[in-house]
Design a protein around this motif. Structure first.
Motif, PDB file in Angstrom:
ATOM      1  N   ASP A   1      50.059  53.259  10.285  1.00  0.00           N
ATOM      2  CA  ASP A   1      49.340  54.525  10.175  1.00  0.00           C
ATOM      3  C   ASP A   1      47.965  54.352  10.812  1.00  0.00           C
ATOM      4  N   LYS A   2      47.298  55.449  11.107  1.00  0.00           N
ATOM      5  CA  LYS A   2      45.976  55.362  11.722  1.00  0.00           C
ATOM      6  C   LYS A   2      44.916  55.012  10.679  1.00  0.00           C
ATOM      7  N   THR A   3      44.830  55.850   9.663  1.00  0.00           N
ATOM      8  CA  THR A   3      43.769  55.684   8.676  1.00  0.00           C
ATOM      9  C   THR A   3      44.073  54.503   7.751  1.00  0.00           C
ATOM     10  N   GLY A   4      43.102  53.642   7.601  1.00  0.00           N
ATOM     11  CA  GLY A   4      43.255  52.503   6.713  1.00  0.00           C
ATOM     12  C   GLY A   4      43.883  51.298   7.368  1.00  0.00           C
ATOM     13  N   THR A   5      44.488  51.490   8.544  1.00  0.00           N
ATOM     14  CA  THR A   5      45.114  50.375   9.259  1.00  0.00           C
ATOM     15  C   THR A   5      44.359  50.108  10.554  1.00  0.00           C
ATOM     16  N   ILE A   6      44.361  51.098  11.463  1.00  0.00           N
ATOM     17  CA  ILE A   6      43.601  50.957  12.707  1.00  0.00           C
ATOM     18  C   ILE A   6      42.122  51.240  12.442  1.00  0.00           C
ATOM     19  N   THR A   7      41.889  52.251  11.626  1.00  0.00           N
ATOM     20  CA  THR A   7      40.510  52.614  11.303  1.00  0.00           C
ATOM     21  C   THR A   7      40.187  52.188   9.870  1.00  0.00           C
ATOM     22  N   GLU A   8      38.917  52.200   9.554  1.00  0.00           N
ATOM     23  CA  GLU A   8      38.502  51.893   8.189  1.00  0.00           C
ATOM     24  C   GLU A   8      38.959  53.006   7.260  1.00  0.00           C
ATOM     25  N   ALA A   9      39.290  52.630   6.018  1.00  0.00           N
ATOM     26  CA  ALA A   9      39.794  53.619   5.067  1.00  0.00           C
ATOM     27  C   ALA A   9      38.743  54.682   4.747  1.00  0.00           C
ATOM     28  N   ARG A  10      37.486  54.259   4.747  1.00  0.00           N
ATOM     29  CA  ARG A  10      36.414  55.197   4.387  1.00  0.00           C
ATOM     30  C   ARG A  10      36.156  56.172   5.538  1.00  0.00           C
TER      31      ARG A  10
ATOM     32  N   VAL B   1      52.789  43.240  -0.464  1.00  0.00           N
ATOM     33  CA  VAL B   1      51.579  43.982  -0.804  1.00  0.00           C
ATOM     34  C   VAL B   1      50.373  43.150  -0.380  1.00  0.00           C
ATOM     35  N   LEU B   2      49.541  43.708   0.507  1.00  0.00           N
ATOM     36  CA  LEU B   2      48.311  43.041   0.928  1.00  0.00           C
ATOM     37  C   LEU B   2      47.246  43.351  -0.117  1.00  0.00           C
ATOM     38  N   LEU B   3      46.980  42.377  -0.991  1.00  0.00           N
ATOM     39  CA  LEU B   3      46.116  42.624  -2.144  1.00  0.00           C
ATOM     40  C   LEU B   3      44.681  42.924  -1.730  1.00  0.00           C
ATOM     41  N   GLU B   4      44.252  42.387  -0.595  1.00  0.00           N
ATOM     42  CA  GLU B   4      42.892  42.665  -0.123  1.00  0.00           C
ATOM     43  C   GLU B   4      42.867  43.828   0.864  1.00  0.00           C
ATOM     44  N   SER B   5      44.041  44.457   1.062  1.00  0.00           N
ATOM     45  CA  SER B   5      44.142  45.642   1.939  1.00  0.00           C
ATOM     46  C   SER B   5      43.544  45.388   3.317  1.00  0.00           C
ATOM     47  N   ASP B   6      43.718  44.186   3.808  1.00  0.00           N
ATOM     48  CA  ASP B   6      43.149  43.791   5.096  1.00  0.00           C
ATOM     49  C   ASP B   6      44.265  43.630   6.117  1.00  0.00           C
TER      50      ASP B   6
END
Length: 824
Positions: free
Chosen positions: A326-335, A599-604
């Motif tokens: 997905d774009k948001t949160g993966t390519i771009t920052e979640a915020r 599951v990527l626990l650090e969402s990185d």
């Protein structure tokens, strides 16, 4: 106890006898106060908690039992008893290898279990629960029947419940297969296992733990024999072991009768020969090596803060060739960050009026996603009056807009410009496109007299366009490097987003994704054929609905790809479930983490290359090590088969095979299985392994048959035959290990040199114990001649098999052309 109830289990998974429990009647809990502490304790005592009926991992007792009570361990014990009955105690040393293998397997799997259990505890999502009039954040296992809980969009329903306040849309696709979100109002039932696609509600739990709907489905699946599908590697190993297990008994019986009756050998010699033949056919360490390597891999992933919820996904990772992101949160920052609105009709709607409308829309609301959070942060905290709401339509990724009606102010709609404006999009396209070309997300604020119906859709002609709401987020600094890694590794990246395809394409270009300019608007893909063609030629997909995400994954799989899907939102859940390997960000929707295998626990996202590399390392190394095991198995099987039809004694003793297994297979395979190896996994596991093992196995067979012929012609004693055969097989094993160690590194050189030295020391120091006798001149000459043939024979067979491979591939290429020509 009804048919779905199960014995109570502790947190460790151990079954405990259930004490008599008091009957607790269900109550209508006050939504504002919730249960009291006394009521909670009463329900816990009655076993009305939300603990799962089954532990997510095997218990320690199950792990120990599964490693001790195996089919091959039983075979080894029986063979050892046969040797004990004829007094051949020295040849029982293979039991030491069996015991060592079993202990190693138990220790590593227990360690892996504890690591995964700890990580699961860390990753467990908590639920907002009201008790004693106060809101608490509790793990779902600590909830009890009649608890009052609050669910927001993205959360998975942890137990059966009934809505008491609020409204939402629940997606029950994970439990019923129905993909369309279902409206839930007070009095409606929420099924465990479903998740909220939109909205927010307060509910009372009605059925918890083993009595919940999801647990009943799981129990029925287990009772119906349903199991989690194994990967190709484990299926291949299961099939191999099953074939060997079936062949062992008849071949063993015939082998013993041939040695004892036909060749007139003594009972002891016949038993030793038969046991040696059967031991040689058993890949005693291969299954263990695989289990241990996967267990170690799970521990390594855990150290990287990655929770592997299914061991089989490690193998899948190694074979991934398409990664959907997905774009948001993966390519771009979640915020995300919202900027000031661009007025579209300043003569009618002033800046103050627009800000009043936005303040009223976003004040006091719980944001469902990153875009909503940005808008709440931008407009929800402004000072000023807030209009009174009369109706709300929550945002849904299927129709991509939300609506709020206010008393005396009409209704305001916020959503994707193309979906809100419809046929009138051309009126505002000139204002929208510049934002999209920069990679920003744009929402349209529109006004209408009545609340639109999501099922009927918005009527664009009844809308008044008010303002554009630009929302932007930055490219993750590490994203370009991450995508470069996947490009080098031959993994195609597909960007699947609900945003405008032009904006997504620009973001993908900035992130360095190859083919970012090949984009498509999924709204234009009407048929499944259109979708499949787009999956083949496009890299970026915009305006994708949750149903289309799922279809895209399936289309890529139908084209022969192994697909990994990353996601963190509600609209990713179904695609994550259907992908070969679903990878969720822990910071995202709870439902996404529940259905994903990783599951990527650090969402990185930048940690994903290391995760893929780990999958490739373990599978490539298992494949390489498995070929070492099968050299001995192929040789033993073929030689035993030949021995059944040719009058000749079996040329090995069990102790000699134990030495061969240790120095040329066991020790090297465990070392090689744990080293770095990031090559792309190709082909079928069992075919690759057999192909790699065939040259060594056939070399063993040809040379040993040659030695038997010489021994027969010169009428040499049986001890000479076993000695020459043992030394020759050790030489072939070291030659095969040499090829496996290529390309040589310092570690590989040390490994091969260490095994060669161990072989020499074992023969010199333990010769008498191993049954290796001093050779006379004839025996020495035979040994030297065949030692000189080892490398040449091995490489000749390898070249012959390579030629056959190429000839077979060429034949496969010509057959389709010939059929086409004949049809023409």
């Amino acid at each position: 106890m009804n048919k779905f109830q199960r014995p109570h289990r502790s947190r460790s998974g151990e079954e405990k006898p259930e004490p008599p429990k008091p009957q607790v009647p269900a109550i209508e809990t006050d939504p504002a106060a919730g249960l009291t502490t006394a009521q909670v304790e009463q329900r816990l005592a009655a076993g009305l908690d939300n603990c799962a009926a089954e532990s997510p991992t095997r218990t320690e007792k199950q792990i120990i039992q599964d490693n001790i009570f195996t089919f091959f361990n039983l075979v080894f014990v029986i063979l050892a008893l046969c040797l004990a009955l004829v007094g051949s105690y020295a040849n029982m040393t293979f039991l030491g290898v069996v015991i060592a293998n079993t202990v190693i397997g138990i220790v590593q799997q227990l360690r892996s279990k504890r690591t995964v259990d700890q990580l699961t505890l860390v990753a467990a999502h908590k639920v907002h629960c009201i008790r004693d009039g106060k809101e608490q954040l509790l793990p779902s296992e600590q909830l009890v029947r009649d608890d009052i809980v609050e669910f927001s969009a993205g959360e998975q329903i942890c137990a059966d419940a009934v809505v008491v306040l609020g409204s939402a849309h629940a997606n029950e696709a994970l439990v019923t297969g129905e993909a369309e979100p279902i409206p839930k109002e007070p009095g409606d039932v929420l099924r465990s296992g479903s998740f909220l696609a939109a909205g927010h509600c307060t509910a009372r739990l009605t059925h918890v733990g083993a009595e919940s709907y999801a647990s009943q489905l799981a129990t029925e699946a287990r009772e119906g024999g349903h199991k989690v599908a194994k990967g190709e590697m484990m299926r291949s190993l299961d099939g191999l072991i099953r074939v060997i297990g079936i062949a062992l008994i008849p071949m063993g019986v015939v082998m013993f009768l041939k040695q004892f009756v036909v060749l007139d050998l003594s009972l002891r010699d016949s038993v030793e020969a038969t046991v040696a033949a059967l031991i040689g056919m058993i890949p005693e360490g291969l299954y263990l090596l695989t289990s241990v390597a996967l267990a170690v891999s799970m521990i390594r992933l855990a150290q990287r803060k990655v929770l592997a919820q299914d061991m089989n996904c490690i193998e899948t990772l190694a074979r991934v060739d398409v990664l959907c992101v997905d774009k948001t949160g993966t390519i771009t920052e979640a915020r995300m960050e919202a900027t000031d609105p661009e007025l579209l009709n300043p003569g009618t709607w002033t800046a103050d009026q627009v800000h009043s409308a936005l303040r009223s829309i976003y004040s006091g609301t719980e944001p469902d996603n990153d875009t909503a959070r940005a808008l709440v942060q931008k407009f929800g905290g402004r000072d000023g009056p807030v209009w009174r709401r009369t109706a709300t339509v929550p945002f849904n990724s299927a129709y991509k807009w939300s609506a709020v009606a206010f008393e005396g102010q009409g209704c305001f709609v916020v959503g994707a410009p193309e979906f809100v404006a419809g046929d009138r999009y051309a009126e505002i396209s000139g204002n929208v496109e510049p934002y999209l070309e920069k990679g920003s997300r744009v929402l349209l604020l529109a006004h209408c007299a009545e609340v639109p119906d999501p099922k009927a859709g918005i009527v664009p002609c009844a809308l008044e366009f008010v303002a554009l709401l630009p929302v932007a987020n930055r490219i993750r600094p590490e994203a370009p490097e991450t995508f470069r890694y996947f490009s080098k590794q031959g993994v195609a990246v597909k960007v699947i987003s609900g945003d405008n395809p032009v904006a997504v394409s620009e973001v993908a270009r900035q992130a360095g994704i190859p083919g970012a300019d090949h984009f498509v608007d999924a709204a234009t893909l009407i048929t499944d054929e259109d979708l499949a063609e787009a999956a083949r030629r496009c890299t970026v997909f915009g305006r994708v609905t949750p149903a289309q995400k799922r279809k895209l994954v399936k289309a890529l799989q139908a084209q022969g790809h192994t697909v990994a899907m990353t996601g963190d939102g509600v609209n990713d859940v179904l695609a994550l479930k259907d992908a070969d390997c679903g990878i969720a960000m822990a910071s995202g929707a709870q439902a996404a983490s529940q259905v994903a295998q990783l599951v990527l626990l650090e969402s990185d996202f930048s940690g994903l290359p290391a995760v893929v590399a780990e999958g490739r390392r373990v599978i490539n190394n298992i494949q390489r090590s498995a070929s070492l095991f099968l050299v001995k198995n192929i040789f033993s099987f073929l030689l035993t088969f030949v021995t059944l039809f040719v009058t000749m004694p079996y040329p090995l003793q069990p102790l000699q095979l134990t030495l061969l297994s240790a120095v040329t297979i066991g020790i090297p395979s465990f070392i090689l299985a744990l080293e770095p190896n990031h090559e792309v996994v190709q082909g079928k596991f069992i075919l690759n392994v057999i192909r790699a093992a065939l040259p060594g196995g056939l070399t063993d067979l040809l040379l040993v048959l040659g030695v038997q012929a010489f021994v027969y012609v010169f009428e040499l004693p049986y001890e000479t035959l076993t000695t020459v055969t043992t030394l020759l097989l050790l030489a072939v094993g070291l030659a095969v290990l040499w090829d496996v160690c290529k390309p040589f590194t310092v570690a590989h050189g040390a490994l091969w040199g260490g095994m060669a030295l161990l072989t020499i020391l074992s023969v010199v120091c333990l010769g008498d114990l191993l049954g290796v006798v001093r050779l006379d001149l004839k025996g020495i000459l035979i040994l030297v001649v065949f030692l000189l043939l080892v490398v040449q024979t091995l490489h000749t067979i390898e070249r012959a098999l390579t030629w056959l491979d190429r000839a077979g591939q060429e034949l496969c290429r010509r057959l389709p052309r010939r059929k086409t020509e004949e049809n023409t």
